[in-house]
Write a protein that holds these residues in place. Sequence first.
Motif, PDB file in Angstrom:
ATOM      1  N   PHE A   3       5.359  -4.591   5.283  1.00 39.72           N
ATOM      2  CA  PHE A   3       3.997  -4.464   5.383  1.00 39.72           C
ATOM      3  C   PHE A   3       3.457  -3.723   6.602  1.00 39.72           C
ATOM      4  N   THR A   4       3.732  -2.641   6.648  1.00 35.46           N
ATOM      5  CA  THR A   4       3.071  -1.804   7.696  1.00 35.46           C
ATOM      6  C   THR A   4       2.321  -0.738   7.196  1.00 35.46           C
ATOM      7  N   LEU A   5       1.481   0.122   8.051  1.00 28.83           N
ATOM      8  CA  LEU A   5       0.482   1.109   7.687  1.00 28.83           C
ATOM      9  C   LEU A   5       1.712   2.278   7.418  1.00 28.83           C
ATOM     10  N   THR A   6       2.738   2.509   8.030  1.00 31.41           N
ATOM     11  CA  THR A   6       3.816   3.457   7.631  1.00 31.41           C
ATOM     12  C   THR A   6       4.225   3.427   6.178  1.00 31.41           C
ATOM     13  N   ALA A   7       4.653   2.059   5.789  1.00 35.39           N
ATOM     14  CA  ALA A   7       5.159   1.648   4.546  1.00 35.39           C
ATOM     15  C   ALA A   7       4.080   1.874   3.621  1.00 35.39           C
ATOM     16  N   TYR A   8       2.700   1.364   3.804  1.00 33.98           N
ATOM     17  CA  TYR A   8       1.824   1.729   3.075  1.00 33.98           C
ATOM     18  C   TYR A   8       1.478   3.327   2.501  1.00 33.98           C
ATOM     19  N   SER A   9       1.682   4.045   3.508  1.00 34.96           N
ATOM     20  CA  SER A   9       1.528   5.457   3.384  1.00 34.96           C
ATOM     21  C   SER A   9       2.691   5.963   2.449  1.00 34.96           C
ATOM     22  N   GLU A  10       3.832   5.427   2.716  1.00 28.52           N
ATOM     23  CA  GLU A  10       5.065   5.772   2.013  1.00 28.52           C
ATOM     24  C   GLU A  10       4.629   5.464   0.463  1.00 28.52           C
ATOM     25  N   LEU A  11       4.263   4.221   0.241  1.00 32.44           N
ATOM     26  CA  LEU A  11       3.945   3.679  -1.122  1.00 32.44           C
ATOM     27  C   LEU A  11       3.114   4.566  -1.931  1.00 32.44           C
ATOM     28  N   ALA A  48      -9.104  -2.940   8.666  1.00 32.17           N
ATOM     29  CA  ALA A  48      -9.707  -2.120   7.613  1.00 32.17           C
ATOM     30  C   ALA A  48      -9.841  -0.552   8.330  1.00 32.17           C
ATOM     31  N   LEU A  49     -10.271  -0.388   9.445  1.00 36.18           N
ATOM     32  CA  LEU A  49     -10.672   0.644  10.278  1.00 36.18           C
ATOM     33  C   LEU A  49      -9.196   1.611  10.335  1.00 36.18           C
ATOM     34  N   ARG A  50      -8.123   0.751  10.581  1.00 35.85           N
ATOM     35  CA  ARG A  50      -6.958   1.442  10.927  1.00 35.85           C
ATOM     36  C   ARG A  50      -6.361   2.082   9.357  1.00 35.85           C
ATOM     37  N   MET A  51      -6.603   1.132   8.701  1.00 37.88           N
ATOM     38  CA  MET A  51      -6.068   1.606   7.087  1.00 37.88           C
ATOM     39  C   MET A  51      -6.848   2.911   6.734  1.00 37.88           C
ATOM     40  N   TYR A 165      -3.168  -3.581 -12.827  1.00 39.75           N
ATOM     41  CA  TYR A 165      -3.700  -4.102 -11.623  1.00 39.75           C
ATOM     42  C   TYR A 165      -2.575  -4.892 -10.843  1.00 39.75           C
ATOM     43  N   CYS A 166      -2.454  -4.555  -9.545  1.00 34.45           N
ATOM     44  CA  CYS A 166      -1.516  -5.187  -8.874  1.00 34.45           C
ATOM     45  C   CYS A 166      -2.356  -5.373  -7.202  1.00 34.45           C
ATOM     46  N   SER A 167      -1.732  -6.609  -6.784  1.00 35.35           N
ATOM     47  CA  SER A 167      -2.432  -7.020  -5.748  1.00 35.35           C
ATOM     48  C   SER A 167      -1.420  -7.652  -4.679  1.00 35.35           C
ATOM     49  N   ASP A 168      -1.602  -7.613  -3.273  1.00 38.23           N
ATOM     50  CA  ASP A 168      -0.721  -7.894  -2.194  1.00 38.23           C
ATOM     51  C   ASP A 168      -1.360  -9.461  -1.919  1.00 38.23           C
ATOM     52  N   ILE A 197      -5.470  -6.487   6.413  1.00 34.86           N
ATOM     53  CA  ILE A 197      -4.950  -7.447   7.320  1.00 34.86           C
ATOM     54  C   ILE A 197      -3.422  -7.591   7.378  1.00 34.86           C
ATOM     55  N   TRP A 198      -2.881  -7.469   6.216  1.00 34.14           N
ATOM     56  CA  TRP A 198      -1.413  -7.526   5.767  1.00 34.14           C
ATOM     57  C   TRP A 198      -0.462  -6.378   6.395  1.00 34.14           C
ATOM     58  N   TRP A 199      -1.419  -5.285   6.333  1.00 32.69           N
ATOM     59  CA  TRP A 199      -0.860  -3.828   6.741  1.00 32.69           C
ATOM     60  C   TRP A 199      -0.710  -3.435   8.357  1.00 32.69           C
TER      61      TRP A 199
END
Length: 252
Positions: A3-11, A48-51, A165-168, A197-199
């Motif tokens: 759960f990182t911003l890099t992993a989020y972008s890859e997802l 939220a701003l970072r994401m 629908y999918c949620s973390d 917050i999780w990412w």
Amino acid sequence: MDFTLTAYSELIGSLVRRGYRISGYAETEAAAPHLVLRHDIDFDLEAALRMAEAESQNGWRGHYFVLLRSVFYNPLSNFARHTLIRLVELGHDVGLHFDAALHLGDAAALSAAAEHECRLLEDLTGHPVEVFSLHRPALALLEQDLEVPGRINAYGSRHFRDIGYCSDSRGAWYHDRPLEHAAVAQQRALQLLTHPIWWCHDDLVGAQAKLEGFLARHQAIVDADLATNCSVYSPLRGRLSELFAVNGLPDK
Ligand SMILES: [Zn+2]
């Protein structure tokens, strides 16, 4: 998956490579590979701003849902107001995250209360609020399909039951993982709910650590403001300093 911003972008990048197109709520079609990026801001506006910045670097438009009556942030504070305006400037959509548990009454009363909060949020950002999402809705409220005239309910049937629908929630994929979701296998539309917050804050691993980190940053802001506003108060800053050795003091 981390759960990182890099992993989020890859997802999200992986879904885009599979043919998904980032979509808004109004134009999403159930049978098409449309992906709605939803973010409920339950705690952490800074995350939220970072994401939002990471998404906008990739040209992706997210939907950020804001609580107006939370104890965790004040949308009228200087930092919050600038953050909300920045989200809009980055090309994202700001919607209302509505906590129905704070209101009494029937569906009509809840609808009126949500409409009132949508208008307040529009005043704050200077932009229309097209969509609202419910914060931790009771099952009965989910099934009720709350309607607010002229606004879209992110948990309404069209975006919750008719599409994937999918949620973390709680910092993990407790049900389907996005790439393994049935809707993705069928190339059907998907609403992906992630909580910023999780990412963020990659140095903190796991939901408990990320929540403790948030709490410590929040406490430092209140601590500093208390000292600024009342000279008889002796700030905790020194005692909190270890908590901020990595992240530093946040903006307020
Ligand atoms: Zn929520």
